[in-house]
Design a protein around this motif. Structure first.
Motif, PDB file in Angstrom:
ATOM      1  N   MET A  17      22.104  46.497 114.421  1.00  0.00           N
ATOM      2  CA  MET A  17      21.710  47.534 113.451  1.00  0.00           C
ATOM      3  C   MET A  17      20.532  47.100 112.579  1.00  0.00           C
ATOM      4  N   PHE A  18      20.668  45.920 111.945  1.00  0.00           N
ATOM      5  CA  PHE A  18      19.584  45.568 111.004  1.00  0.00           C
ATOM      6  C   PHE A  18      18.350  45.017 111.727  1.00  0.00           C
ATOM      7  N   LYS A  19      18.527  44.472 112.942  1.00  0.00           N
ATOM      8  CA  LYS A  19      17.345  43.953 113.653  1.00  0.00           C
ATOM      9  C   LYS A  19      16.482  45.092 114.191  1.00  0.00           C
ATOM     10  N   SER A  20      17.117  46.171 114.665  1.00  0.00           N
ATOM     11  CA  SER A  20      16.325  47.320 115.135  1.00  0.00           C
ATOM     12  C   SER A  20      15.567  47.936 113.958  1.00  0.00           C
ATOM     13  N   LEU A  21      16.210  47.991 112.797  1.00  0.00           N
ATOM     14  CA  LEU A  21      15.549  48.511 111.587  1.00  0.00           C
ATOM     15  C   LEU A  21      14.353  47.647 111.207  1.00  0.00           C
ATOM     16  N   SER A  46      25.421  44.562 105.799  1.00  0.00           N
ATOM     17  CA  SER A  46      26.049  44.523 107.124  1.00  0.00           C
ATOM     18  C   SER A  46      26.149  43.103 107.696  1.00  0.00           C
ATOM     19  N   GLY A  47      25.069  42.320 107.550  1.00  0.00           N
ATOM     20  CA  GLY A  47      25.064  40.982 108.138  1.00  0.00           C
ATOM     21  C   GLY A  47      25.993  40.008 107.442  1.00  0.00           C
ATOM     22  N   PHE A  48      26.323  40.282 106.178  1.00  0.00           N
ATOM     23  CA  PHE A  48      27.133  39.347 105.391  1.00  0.00           C
ATOM     24  C   PHE A  48      28.540  39.190 105.962  1.00  0.00           C
ATOM     25  N   TYR A  49      29.160  40.319 106.340  1.00  0.00           N
ATOM     26  CA  TYR A  49      30.565  40.277 106.761  1.00  0.00           C
ATOM     27  C   TYR A  49      30.746  39.416 108.006  1.00  0.00           C
ATOM     28  N   SER A  50      29.871  39.621 108.999  1.00  0.00           N
ATOM     29  CA  SER A  50      30.019  38.861 110.246  1.00  0.00           C
ATOM     30  C   SER A  50      29.596  37.402 110.060  1.00  0.00           C
ATOM     31  N   SER A  54      22.714  49.857 108.276  1.00  0.00           N
ATOM     32  CA  SER A  54      22.600  48.430 107.950  1.00  0.00           C
ATOM     33  C   SER A  54      23.360  48.100 106.668  1.00  0.00           C
ATOM     34  N   LEU A  55      23.477  49.089 105.786  1.00  0.00           N
ATOM     35  CA  LEU A  55      24.240  48.887 104.546  1.00  0.00           C
ATOM     36  C   LEU A  55      25.748  48.957 104.776  1.00  0.00           C
ATOM     37  N   THR A  56      26.178  49.848 105.670  1.00  0.00           N
ATOM     38  CA  THR A  56      27.614  50.170 105.718  1.00  0.00           C
ATOM     39  C   THR A  56      28.337  49.736 106.988  1.00  0.00           C
ATOM     40  N   PHE A  57      27.607  49.399 108.063  1.00  0.00           N
ATOM     41  CA  PHE A  57      28.270  49.183 109.347  1.00  0.00           C
ATOM     42  C   PHE A  57      29.252  48.015 109.316  1.00  0.00           C
ATOM     43  N   GLY A  58      28.873  46.920 108.614  1.00  0.00           N
ATOM     44  CA  GLY A  58      29.726  45.716 108.594  1.00  0.00           C
ATOM     45  C   GLY A  58      31.113  45.984 108.044  1.00  0.00           C
ATOM     46  N   CYS A  59      31.175  46.619 106.864  1.00  0.00           N
ATOM     47  CA  CYS A  59      32.485  46.856 106.246  1.00  0.00           C
ATOM     48  C   CYS A  59      33.258  47.930 107.005  1.00  0.00           C
ATOM     49  N   MET A  60      32.558  48.932 107.561  1.00  0.00           N
ATOM     50  CA  MET A  60      33.254  49.974 108.326  1.00  0.00           C
ATOM     51  C   MET A  60      33.919  49.387 109.567  1.00  0.00           C
ATOM     52  N   TYR A  61      33.199  48.494 110.249  1.00  0.00           N
ATOM     53  CA  TYR A  61      33.750  47.873 111.462  1.00  0.00           C
ATOM     54  C   TYR A  61      34.980  47.023 111.116  1.00  0.00           C
TER      55      TYR A  61
END
Length: 558
Positions: free
Chosen positions: A301-305, A354-358, A428-435
């Motif tokens: 997500m964030f790399k494509s952005l 998004s990147g923080f969670y993983s 990129s803001l929300t995907f990490g916590c949603m997953y």
């Protein structure tokens, strides 16, 4: 012509709707804890039936969602970027669609033969996309990309012929029966596709492709195909391997250091992709397969952005990719700069993006994996290095004074480009916590001392500070050091520097000889000639010397 130009809009909408469908299917399969096998009988010949199988579980479906969603954003972005009235832009669209189709073929199949079809499709179409601009540098880059990916196909072809002795190519039913060597062949194939050391040289070279392609290739398709294949073939008995973990960490550190001394915008982002792939591989070989897959998706997500934002900058800077010519884009391109900041902070692992969670899960779980102190230091060092090159890039492009040409009109008149960038920044803001909420990955209770819990955050902050200082300080570093990092530690460039360091004084040959020739055929013939001349001179010498050498050998034998 009007119908042709609406193809971009139509295909973007189709890809988006398909991605939503796969997301719904993935959630359903995850809740019901089930998977689906779709069989398509191609041909029946006596007792032999050739069957094509599509395997759908929540892992493959959510990966298809990410691939299709990013593809839909890239296609709508490409409509403006590749030129609306350019005749070759329709060819570009169909190449991208074939690329996405090859990826889906690889992801949804449990059969190694159809995986090879998708795998080869990715390699072939990536070559067509890298040479799209038809310049000499594009041809060379395409050749490097194609040849290195061919190496991976060798391992896959040998695996296919080897699996014939197990009775079927549907590998999912035989994972605990395969020989270890079969897994090592697949690991070799995945290392070439995911550009780990020593196959890293093709990744920065593939930047010759148009930026929308780079966004697709480096986020969710070509480079992640190797990681996805290893997740599918995961077997704890073989895959927990500390040597391969070390290769992953070495890839992270090498790419991060090279990115810190690079001035090409797309090359820096490509090297950051290589760094994240090293993190995924080291995580996978520590046995944390779920966290590896999580980082694979959030990174996409964030790399494509990040690539799409850099494409807008290159587009408005009239094709210039040098970050030293940029600056103050936050005033002229506020939307692009905001989205660029979000993607860079997510890449650094800034809290609650998004990147923080993983990233945080991987680093904290690695503390429990029984690794030694040196490995932990290297792991945390690579975290700090990723912040260094990210913040250096941000300051050079966004906040330093403008150093470009004075007549450039940097206005964000990019209509459709804005929408794709803004939508991807929201994810990129929300995907990490949603997953994490959907898959319950946070159901693991880990207790740490305070210094270890905050160490990842402090390493990130220290890296950010050093990245800012690196831009301001004029370091008196010798040019050889820049050569070393610019050529990715001499991985693909024969350099005269190695010749200077090693052989200039010892062997009196022409200065133009590169170090590959010393170990290749020319060097071999040179040494053979020297030895034969010595033996010839020795045999034509006096009898006295001959007898003396005989006595010495007799003494040795006694």
């Amino acid at each position: 012509m009007l119908i042709k130009m609406n193809l971009y809009n139509m295909w973007s909408l189709c890809l988006f709707l398909m991605s939503v469908m796969f997301l719904g299917l993935s959630l359903m399969l995850n809740i019901l804890d089930m998977s689906m096998l779709l069989e398509w009988n191609l041909i029946d010949l006596n007792s032999v039936s050739l069957v094509y199988i599509v395997y759908m579980d929540w892992i493959s479906c959510i990966f298809c969602f990410v691939v299709l969603f990013i593809s839909s954003m890239v296609v709508i972005y490409s409509k403006i970027y590749m030129g609306e009235y350019n005749y070759s832009s329709i060819r570009f669209l169909f190449l991208v669609l074939m690329f996405v189709l090859s990826m889906l073929l690889m992801v949804l199949s449990p059969n190694l033969v159809s995986i090879l079809l998708g795998w080869d499709g990715l390699g072939l179409i990536s070559y067509c996309l890298v040479i799209y601009y038809s310049s000499m540098s594009s041809y060379l880059a395409g050749m490097i990309t194609c040849l290195v990916n061919r190496l991976g196909d060798i391992g896959l072809l040998i695996s296919i012929s080897w699996m014939l002795s197990y009775g079927s190519w549907n590998f999912m039913f035989y994972l605990f029966y395969f020989s270890e060597n079969l897994f090592y062949l697949l690991i070799l194939s995945s290392f070439t596709k995911s550009a780990q050391i020593p196959f890293s040289m093709w990744l920065p070279a593939a930047m010759a492709a148009p930026t929308p392609v780079s966004s697709l290739v480096h986020s969710s398709t070509l480079v992640t195909a190797g990681v996805y294949l290893l997740i599918r073939f995961f077997n704890y008995l073989v895959f927990v391997n500390w040597f391969l973990v070390f290769v992953g960490v070495l890839t992270m550190i090498m790419s991060s250091i090279c990115a810190s001394y690079e001035y090409d915008l797309k090359s820096i982002i490509a090297l950051s992709t290589l760094s994240q792939l090293g993190l995924m591989m080291s995580c996978l070989f520590m046995g944390m397969v779920d966290f590896c897959f999580f980082h694979l998706l959030s990174h996409a997500m964030f790399k494509s952005l990040l690539f799409l934002c850099s494409g807008i900058m290159i587009h408005l800077m009239v094709g210039s990719q040098d970050i030293r010519c940029m600056g103050s884009i936050c005033f002229s391109m506020p939307i692009t700069c905001s989205c660029f900041n979000i993607s860079i902070m997510a890449l650094c692992g800034f809290p609650f993006l998004s990147g923080f969670y993983s990233k945080d899960l991987i680093v904290e779980s690695s503390s429990y994996s029984g690794c030694n102190m040196i490995f932990m230091l290297l792991f945390y060092l690579s975290l700090g290095l990723s912040s260094i090159y990210s913040i250096r890039l941000l300051y050079y492009s966004g906040f330093s004074s403008f150093k470009g040409l004075p007549y450039l009109n940097l206005k964000e008149n990019i209509s459709l480009m804005k929408y794709s960038v803004v939508i991807l920044s929201l994810l990129s803001l929300t995907f990490g916590c949603m997953y994490m909420w959907l898959v319950n990955l946070d159901m693991k209770f880990m207790v740490f001392p305070l210094y270890l819990k905050t160490l990842t955050f402090f390493m990130m902050l220290i890296g950010m500070y050093l990245g800012y200082e690196l831009m301001n300080i004029n370091l008196n570093i010798p040019m050889d050091f820049y050569y070393l990092n610019g050529s990715m530690w001499f991985m693909y460039s024969y350099s005269n520097l190695v010749f200077e360091l090693s052989y200039k004084n010892s062997i009196n040959l022409s200065y133009e000889m590169n170090w590959g020739e010393f170990y290749g055929g020319l060097g071999l013939s040179f040494y053979t000639l020297k030895i034969s001349n010595f033996i010839q001179g020795y045999s034509f010498g006096s009898v006295k010397g001959f007898f003396l050498s005989m006595i010495i050998w007799l003494l040795f034998l006694v």
